[in-house]
Design a protein around this motif. Structure first.
Motif, PDB file in Angstrom:
ATOM      1  N   MET A   1       0.758  -1.301  -0.171  1.00 63.64           N
ATOM      2  CA  MET A   1       0.091   0.088   0.089  1.00 63.64           C
ATOM      3  C   MET A   1       0.744   1.500   0.031  1.00 63.64           C
ATOM      4  O   MET A   1       0.214   2.281  -0.395  1.00 63.64           O
ATOM      5  N   TRP A   2       2.253   1.333   0.374  1.00 63.96           N
ATOM      6  CA  TRP A   2       2.730   2.511   0.546  1.00 63.96           C
ATOM      7  C   TRP A   2       3.862   2.740  -0.634  1.00 63.96           C
ATOM      8  O   TRP A   2       4.413   3.611  -1.026  1.00 63.96           O
ATOM      9  N   ASP A   3       4.003   1.508  -1.567  1.00 68.87           N
ATOM     10  CA  ASP A   3       5.038   1.373  -2.536  1.00 68.87           C
ATOM     11  C   ASP A   3       4.872   2.591  -3.342  1.00 68.87           C
ATOM     12  O   ASP A   3       5.865   3.012  -3.787  1.00 68.87           O
ATOM     13  N   ASP A   4       3.753   3.095  -4.016  1.00 69.47           N
ATOM     14  CA  ASP A   4       3.649   3.939  -5.007  1.00 69.47           C
ATOM     15  C   ASP A   4       3.852   5.305  -4.561  1.00 69.47           C
ATOM     16  O   ASP A   4       4.086   6.341  -5.430  1.00 69.47           O
ATOM     17  N   LEU A   5       4.156   5.547  -3.194  1.00 70.41           N
ATOM     18  CA  LEU A   5       4.503   6.922  -2.798  1.00 70.41           C
ATOM     19  C   LEU A   5       5.884   6.971  -2.369  1.00 70.41           C
ATOM     20  O   LEU A   5       6.099   8.179  -1.800  1.00 70.41           O
TER      21      LEU A   5
ATOM     22  N   SER B   1       8.088  13.750   1.303  1.00 67.48           N
ATOM     23  CA  SER B   1       6.945  13.985   2.302  1.00 67.48           C
ATOM     24  C   SER B   1       6.581  12.807   2.580  1.00 67.48           C
ATOM     25  O   SER B   1       6.269  12.705   4.065  1.00 67.48           O
ATOM     26  N   ALA B   2       6.225  11.746   1.851  1.00 64.73           N
ATOM     27  CA  ALA B   2       5.599  10.602   2.289  1.00 64.73           C
ATOM     28  C   ALA B   2       6.771   9.673   2.768  1.00 64.73           C
ATOM     29  O   ALA B   2       6.327   9.074   3.863  1.00 64.73           O
ATOM     30  N   VAL B   3       7.726   9.644   2.366  1.00 60.90           N
ATOM     31  CA  VAL B   3       8.930   8.754   3.010  1.00 60.90           C
ATOM     32  C   VAL B   3       8.952   9.414   4.491  1.00 60.90           C
ATOM     33  O   VAL B   3       9.023   8.517   5.437  1.00 60.90           O
ATOM     34  N   LYS B   4       8.933  10.628   4.706  1.00 60.90           N
ATOM     35  CA  LYS B   4       9.221  11.059   6.162  1.00 60.90           C
ATOM     36  C   LYS B   4       8.002  10.651   7.068  1.00 60.90           C
ATOM     37  O   LYS B   4       8.210  10.161   8.261  1.00 60.90           O
TER      38      LYS B   4
ATOM     39  N   PRO C   1       9.314  -1.682  11.859  1.00 64.25           N
ATOM     40  CA  PRO C   1       9.302  -1.382  10.807  1.00 64.25           C
ATOM     41  C   PRO C   1       7.905  -1.820  10.175  1.00 64.25           C
ATOM     42  O   PRO C   1       7.913  -2.595   9.220  1.00 64.25           O
ATOM     43  N   LEU C   2       7.053  -0.921  10.228  1.00 65.28           N
ATOM     44  CA  LEU C   2       5.785  -0.924   9.942  1.00 65.28           C
ATOM     45  C   LEU C   2       5.787  -0.823   8.100  1.00 65.28           C
ATOM     46  O   LEU C   2       4.970  -1.552   7.643  1.00 65.28           O
ATOM     47  N   SER C   3       6.731  -0.102   7.841  1.00 66.39           N
ATOM     48  CA  SER C   3       6.989   0.075   6.451  1.00 66.39           C
ATOM     49  C   SER C   3       7.350  -1.270   5.835  1.00 66.39           C
ATOM     50  O   SER C   3       6.909  -1.377   4.716  1.00 66.39           O
ATOM     51  N   ARG C   4       8.153  -2.027   6.318  1.00 67.91           N
ATOM     52  CA  ARG C   4       8.392  -3.373   5.782  1.00 67.91           C
ATOM     53  C   ARG C   4       7.233  -4.384   5.741  1.00 67.91           C
ATOM     54  O   ARG C   4       6.883  -5.116   4.773  1.00 67.91           O
ATOM     55  N   LEU C   5       6.574  -4.347   6.777  1.00 69.21           N
ATOM     56  CA  LEU C   5       5.210  -5.076   6.955  1.00 69.21           C
ATOM     57  C   LEU C   5       4.408  -4.407   5.899  1.00 69.21           C
ATOM     58  O   LEU C   5       3.756  -5.495   5.323  1.00 69.21           O
ATOM     59  N   CYS C   6       3.965  -3.265   5.688  1.00 69.03           N
ATOM     60  CA  CYS C   6       3.284  -2.841   4.615  1.00 69.03           C
ATOM     61  C   CYS C   6       4.043  -3.167   3.187  1.00 69.03           C
ATOM     62  O   CYS C   6       3.074  -3.478   2.257  1.00 69.03           O
ATOM     63  N   ALA C   7       4.976  -3.268   3.029  1.00 71.30           N
ATOM     64  CA  ALA C   7       5.858  -3.802   1.975  1.00 71.30           C
ATOM     65  C   ALA C   7       5.799  -5.233   1.370  1.00 71.30           C
ATOM     66  O   ALA C   7       5.586  -5.546   0.216  1.00 71.30           O
ATOM     67  N   GLU C   8       6.111  -5.866   2.624  1.00 69.40           N
ATOM     68  CA  GLU C   8       6.236  -7.314   2.231  1.00 69.40           C
ATOM     69  C   GLU C   8       5.153  -8.317   2.723  1.00 69.40           C
ATOM     70  O   GLU C   8       5.191  -9.395   2.532  1.00 69.40           O
TER      71      GLU C   8
ATOM     72  N   LEU D   1      -2.465  10.187   4.955  1.00 75.81           N
ATOM     73  CA  LEU D   1      -1.777  11.632   5.021  1.00 75.81           C
ATOM     74  C   LEU D   1      -0.725  11.556   4.095  1.00 75.81           C
ATOM     75  O   LEU D   1      -0.326  12.841   3.937  1.00 75.81           O
ATOM     76  N   ALA D   2      -0.205  10.605   3.794  1.00 77.84           N
ATOM     77  CA  ALA D   2       1.189  10.578   2.589  1.00 77.84           C
ATOM     78  C   ALA D   2       0.562  10.885   1.383  1.00 77.84           C
ATOM     79  O   ALA D   2       1.020  11.662   0.458  1.00 77.84           O
ATOM     80  N   VAL D   3      -0.765  10.362   1.010  1.00 82.33           N
ATOM     81  CA  VAL D   3      -1.432  10.507  -0.002  1.00 82.33           C
ATOM     82  C   VAL D   3      -1.905  11.882  -0.462  1.00 82.33           C
ATOM     83  O   VAL D   3      -1.545  12.681  -1.402  1.00 82.33           O
ATOM     84  N   LEU D   4      -2.340  12.521   0.688  1.00 84.84           N
ATOM     85  CA  LEU D   4      -2.592  13.933   0.932  1.00 84.84           C
ATOM     86  C   LEU D   4      -1.317  14.815   0.586  1.00 84.84           C
ATOM     87  O   LEU D   4      -1.562  15.793  -0.184  1.00 84.84           O
TER      88      LEU D   4
END
Length: 136
Positions: free
Chosen positions: A21-25, A30-33, A45-52, A73-76
């Motif tokens: 869900m986070w990959d396209d951003l 700003s999104a990475v932050k 690392p929730l980011s890893r869980l979202c990716a993998e 909030l990243a999409v916004l």
């Protein structure tokens, strides 16, 4: 041309999470932050869980809610980066479902992004304690 006088914010709630869900951003600083901040707030690392994945772990309320709020909030943030003219006009209204209400609070400046993510993480942990089966 965007009709910025008819702008609205809409934010989803739990159930909209998906692996990747986070990959396209990830092209947006700003999104990475926001994603890095979310990892710090939740303490792993929730980011890893979202990716993998796995999806079963991402779907846990305590993970899904901060993942969804951070994503919203990243999409916004990305939308406003790509269309800075949107910053000139406040939305006429906001719509949200469940945890999405915290996205609205952060998007409208009522609370900080960090607070929104922290609160939904705590909300998710409490919900899991009260109903381990995930039922209302």
């Amino acid at each position: 041309m965007l009709e910025i006088d008819r702008r609205a914010h809409t934010f989803t709630g739990q159930g909209s999470q998906r692996v990747g869900m986070w990959d396209d951003l990830r092209f947006s600083p700003s999104a990475v932050k926001i994603f890095q901040m979310t990892d710090e707030i939740v303490g792993f690392p929730l980011s890893r869980l979202c990716a993998e994945g796995p999806l079963e772990q991402l779907t846990k309320t305590s993970n899904a809610q901060p993942a969804i709020v951070a994503h919203s909030l990243a999409v916004l943030a990305v939308t406003e980066e790509l269309h800075p003219e949107l910053l000139e006009v406040k939305p006429l209204f906001c719509l949200a479902h469940s945890a999405g209400k915290y996205s609205v609070l952060a998007a409208t400046g009522v609370i900080a992004v960090e607070e929104a993510i922290y609160l939904v993480r705590q909300r998710g942990l409490l919900m899991e304690q009260l109903s381990p089966e995930g039922k209302m």
